[in-house]
Design a protein around this motif. Structure first.
Motif, PDB file in Angstrom:
ATOM      1  N   SER A 353      -5.897  -5.805 -16.332  1.00  0.00           N
ATOM      2  CA  SER A 353      -5.099  -4.727 -16.907  1.00  0.00           C
ATOM      3  C   SER A 353      -3.686  -4.790 -16.323  1.00  0.00           C
ATOM      4  O   SER A 353      -3.449  -5.454 -15.312  1.00  0.00           O
ATOM      5  CB  SER A 353      -5.730  -3.378 -16.578  1.00  0.00           C
ATOM      6  OG  SER A 353      -5.669  -3.154 -15.174  1.00  0.00           O
ATOM      7  N   ASP A 354      -2.738  -4.069 -16.970  1.00  0.00           N
ATOM      8  CA  ASP A 354      -1.368  -4.015 -16.437  1.00  0.00           C
ATOM      9  C   ASP A 354      -1.369  -3.520 -14.994  1.00  0.00           C
ATOM     10  O   ASP A 354      -0.642  -4.037 -14.152  1.00  0.00           O
ATOM     11  CB  ASP A 354      -0.499  -3.084 -17.296  1.00  0.00           C
ATOM     12  CG  ASP A 354      -0.197  -3.672 -18.666  1.00  0.00           C
ATOM     13  OD1 ASP A 354      -0.418  -4.895 -18.840  1.00  0.00           O
ATOM     14  OD2 ASP A 354       0.256  -2.926 -19.552  1.00  0.00           O
ATOM     15  N   GLU A 355      -2.211  -2.528 -14.732  1.00  0.00           N
ATOM     16  CA  GLU A 355      -2.292  -1.955 -13.384  1.00  0.00           C
ATOM     17  C   GLU A 355      -2.803  -2.991 -12.386  1.00  0.00           C
ATOM     18  O   GLU A 355      -2.252  -3.139 -11.285  1.00  0.00           O
ATOM     19  CB  GLU A 355      -3.234  -0.745 -13.403  1.00  0.00           C
ATOM     20  CG  GLU A 355      -3.245   0.040 -12.104  1.00  0.00           C
ATOM     21  CD  GLU A 355      -4.224   1.204 -12.132  1.00  0.00           C
ATOM     22  OE1 GLU A 355      -4.466   1.771 -11.064  1.00  0.00           O
ATOM     23  OE2 GLU A 355      -4.755   1.520 -13.223  1.00  0.00           O
ATOM     24  N   GLU A 356      -3.850  -3.738 -12.781  1.00  0.00           N
ATOM     25  CA  GLU A 356      -4.400  -4.769 -11.890  1.00  0.00           C
ATOM     26  C   GLU A 356      -3.388  -5.880 -11.648  1.00  0.00           C
ATOM     27  O   GLU A 356      -3.267  -6.396 -10.535  1.00  0.00           O
ATOM     28  CB  GLU A 356      -5.684  -5.349 -12.487  1.00  0.00           C
ATOM     29  CG  GLU A 356      -6.892  -4.440 -12.387  1.00  0.00           C
ATOM     30  CD  GLU A 356      -8.112  -5.018 -13.079  1.00  0.00           C
ATOM     31  OE1 GLU A 356      -9.201  -4.948 -12.489  1.00  0.00           O
ATOM     32  OE2 GLU A 356      -7.983  -5.548 -14.207  1.00  0.00           O
ATOM     33  N   ARG A 357      -2.657  -6.262 -12.706  1.00  0.00           N
ATOM     34  CA  ARG A 357      -1.631  -7.306 -12.548  1.00  0.00           C
ATOM     35  C   ARG A 357      -0.541  -6.849 -11.588  1.00  0.00           C
ATOM     36  O   ARG A 357      -0.108  -7.608 -10.714  1.00  0.00           O
ATOM     37  CB  ARG A 357      -1.037  -7.688 -13.915  1.00  0.00           C
ATOM     38  CG  ARG A 357      -1.885  -8.635 -14.708  1.00  0.00           C
ATOM     39  CD  ARG A 357      -1.088  -9.340 -15.787  1.00  0.00           C
ATOM     40  NE  ARG A 357      -0.627  -8.428 -16.827  1.00  0.00           N
ATOM     41  CZ  ARG A 357      -1.281  -8.187 -17.952  1.00  0.00           C
ATOM     42  NH1 ARG A 357      -2.428  -8.782 -18.188  1.00  0.00           N
ATOM     43  NH2 ARG A 357      -0.784  -7.368 -18.854  1.00  0.00           N
ATOM     44  N   ASN A 358      -0.114  -5.617 -11.751  1.00  0.00           N
ATOM     45  CA  ASN A 358       0.921  -5.092 -10.861  1.00  0.00           C
ATOM     46  C   ASN A 358       0.428  -5.030  -9.423  1.00  0.00           C
ATOM     47  O   ASN A 358       1.192  -5.234  -8.485  1.00  0.00           O
ATOM     48  CB  ASN A 358       1.375  -3.706 -11.330  1.00  0.00           C
ATOM     49  CG  ASN A 358       2.259  -3.797 -12.571  1.00  0.00           C
ATOM     50  OD1 ASN A 358       2.998  -4.762 -12.731  1.00  0.00           O
ATOM     51  ND2 ASN A 358       2.169  -2.811 -13.455  1.00  0.00           N
ATOM     52  N   GLU A 359      -0.867  -4.770  -9.261  1.00  0.00           N
ATOM     53  CA  GLU A 359      -1.462  -4.715  -7.917  1.00  0.00           C
ATOM     54  C   GLU A 359      -1.302  -6.023  -7.164  1.00  0.00           C
ATOM     55  O   GLU A 359      -1.141  -6.036  -5.953  1.00  0.00           O
ATOM     56  CB  GLU A 359      -2.966  -4.390  -8.017  1.00  0.00           C
ATOM     57  CG  GLU A 359      -3.292  -2.925  -7.912  1.00  0.00           C
ATOM     58  CD  GLU A 359      -4.797  -2.682  -7.903  1.00  0.00           C
ATOM     59  OE1 GLU A 359      -5.556  -3.604  -7.562  1.00  0.00           O
ATOM     60  OE2 GLU A 359      -5.201  -1.572  -8.256  1.00  0.00           O
ATOM     61  N   VAL A 360      -1.398  -7.152  -7.896  1.00  0.00           N
ATOM     62  CA  VAL A 360      -1.282  -8.456  -7.230  1.00  0.00           C
ATOM     63  C   VAL A 360       0.109  -9.082  -7.444  1.00  0.00           C
ATOM     64  O   VAL A 360       0.294 -10.280  -7.285  1.00  0.00           O
ATOM     65  CB  VAL A 360      -2.409  -9.428  -7.666  1.00  0.00           C
ATOM     66  CG1 VAL A 360      -3.740  -8.971  -7.114  1.00  0.00           C
ATOM     67  CG2 VAL A 360      -2.482  -9.592  -9.181  1.00  0.00           C
ATOM     68  N   GLY A 361       1.076  -8.246  -7.841  1.00  0.00           N
ATOM     69  CA  GLY A 361       2.465  -8.693  -7.890  1.00  0.00           C
ATOM     70  C   GLY A 361       2.860  -9.462  -9.126  1.00  0.00           C
ATOM     71  O   GLY A 361       3.835 -10.217  -9.103  1.00  0.00           O
ATOM     72  N   ILE A 362       2.109  -9.268 -10.234  1.00  0.00           N
ATOM     73  CA  ILE A 362       2.409 -10.014 -11.458  1.00  0.00           C
ATOM     74  C   ILE A 362       3.016  -9.074 -12.495  1.00  0.00           C
ATOM     75  O   ILE A 362       2.333  -8.206 -13.036  1.00  0.00           O
ATOM     76  CB  ILE A 362       1.151 -10.705 -12.013  1.00  0.00           C
ATOM     77  CG1 ILE A 362       0.698 -11.781 -11.035  1.00  0.00           C
ATOM     78  CG2 ILE A 362       1.422 -11.322 -13.380  1.00  0.00           C
ATOM     79  CD1 ILE A 362      -0.688 -12.275 -11.280  1.00  0.00           C
TER      80      ILE A 362
END
Length: 388
Positions: A353-362
């Motif tokens: 998800s967008d949130e998960e991607r943002n969590e790992v800096g993507i």
């Protein structure tokens, strides 16, 4: 060869030659080894003598490769695996028990993130992430059941740089096992054990091989911990193959000279991208604009071969850029002689998800460029026409 330089022992650390007096280590493609008599066999299995028993346990080619990496990293011992993820999983699976807790940098390789969030919770092992920009407050995440402090530096794919000396001190203070994924730097550019790391892991598939040929992983570090990892791997079977070890050991002979050129090219690419109108942000450890430039200069010899940049236009901008690339390869690998570009949001991390991607800096427009060994003007020309 205790006092010899990196390049020398990378080339001169070899298995003993056979009766044929070969100059280059031969391939030992054998599943098992024989014993002279009952006593030889008993003593070997009792580990009263050092002898190869079975290639799942050890093999001359694998031992040569592991010895080289251990020496390069300043480690006491090591064990080599079929892949980098086998090294990471086996290291954690060995050292953790149900109820233990991991503190990790938030920006980690996608498969490592999946281990932490999908598989380890099944065994009641929790992970708490901290952001690189909040690293000085990492102690607030440490609990009585915290067992491991884990980080990558530079991180994949956000190219964040974390202060190894600082984290080494935190791990020592709280009696944590400090594990560092050193894949992006290689032991030529950075040795985390100097700063207090207990174990260093690598995906040898990347710059260590350097030519996109074979898979491999390795964990090196404290002898007592590696002994436990060896026993786990001996019984679960993620061993590196002798052929891959032979290829990777030969690759180490040219690691220093290859990485020097990769870094030289990458810095020029990063400087070009920083001045392009369709690029919003460039992350490269040896650019002065990198937020952790001073830390990178302190602990790394050079900046590595990975450049991350934010392209204008988000996910569609990234896809459009990939479609326009002509020479550079579109691949999920990195650390190859050939320059590779990837757009994680639409490919490797598209299922998050967008949130998960943002969590790992993507972020949506993030592009990761693994700068190769082609003429740097040709690399820049291809990136330029795709960005224009």
């Amino acid at each position: 060869m205790e006092n010899e330089n990196f390049e020398t022992f990378a080339i001169r650390t070899q298995t003993e030659s056979t009766q044929f007096d070969e100059h280059s280590t031969p391939l030992y493609l054998t599943s098992s080894f024989i014993f002279q008599d009952a006593e030889d066999m008993r003593a070997s299995f009792a580990e009263e003598k050092q002898k190869n028993l079975y290639s799942r346990f050890s093999n001359p080619n694998v031992t040569e490769f592991t010895d080289k990496i251990a020496k390069m990293e300043g480690a006491e011992a090591g064990y080599a695996f079929a892949t980098g993820m086998a090294a990471i999983y086996s290291t954690f699976a060995t050292l953790l028990n149900a109820g233990d807790h991991i503190v990790s940098c938030q920006s980690v390789f996608g498969s490592t993130h999946t281990l932490f969030t999908k598989y380890f919770p099944k065994w009641n092992i929790e992970t708490t992430y901290f952001k690189a920009e909040d690293a000085e407050n990492v102690e607030k995440h440490i609990r009585p059941n915290t067992k491991i402090l884990y980080l990558e530096t530079p991180t994949n794919p956000a190219i964040e740089v974390l202060d190894l000396e600082f984290f080494g001190q935190i791990a020592k203070k709280h009696n944590l096992i400090f594990i560092v994924d050193n894949c992006f730097a290689t032991p030529y550019l950075q040795q985390p054990i100097k700063y207090g790391a207990d174990i260093v892991v690598h995906s040898a598939t990347k710059l260590i091989d350097g030519q996109g040929r074979v898979l491999g992983g390795v964990a090196v570090g404290r002898e007592d911990l590696i002994r436990e990892i060896y026993l786990f791997a001996r019984n679960t079977g993620p061993a590196m193959s002798p052929f891959n070890a032979w290829v990777l050991s030969k690759s180490l002979e040219t690691l220093a000279i290859r990485v020097e050129k990769h870094c030289e090219n990458a810095l020029k690419v990063a400087e070009f991208l920083e001045n392009h109108t369709n690029v919003e942000l460039v992350k490269y450890p040896f650019l002065k604009s990198h937020p952790s430039y001073e830390i990178a200069k302190k602990q790394m010899k050079l900046g590595g071969n990975i450049v991350a940049f934010e392209i204008k236009g988000g996910i569609e901008g990234g896809r459009n850029f990939l479609d326009k690339i002509k020479m550079c390869s579109l691949s999920a690998n990195l650390g190859d002689t050939r320059t590779i570009v990837t757009h994680p949001a639409s490919t490797t991390h598209s299922k998050l998800s967008d949130e998960e991607r943002n969590e790992v800096g993507i972020t949506a427009g993030l592009v990761r460029c693994s700068v190769g060994l082609e003429n740097v003007e040709d690399i820049i020309a291809d990136l330029k026409q795709a960005l224009d």
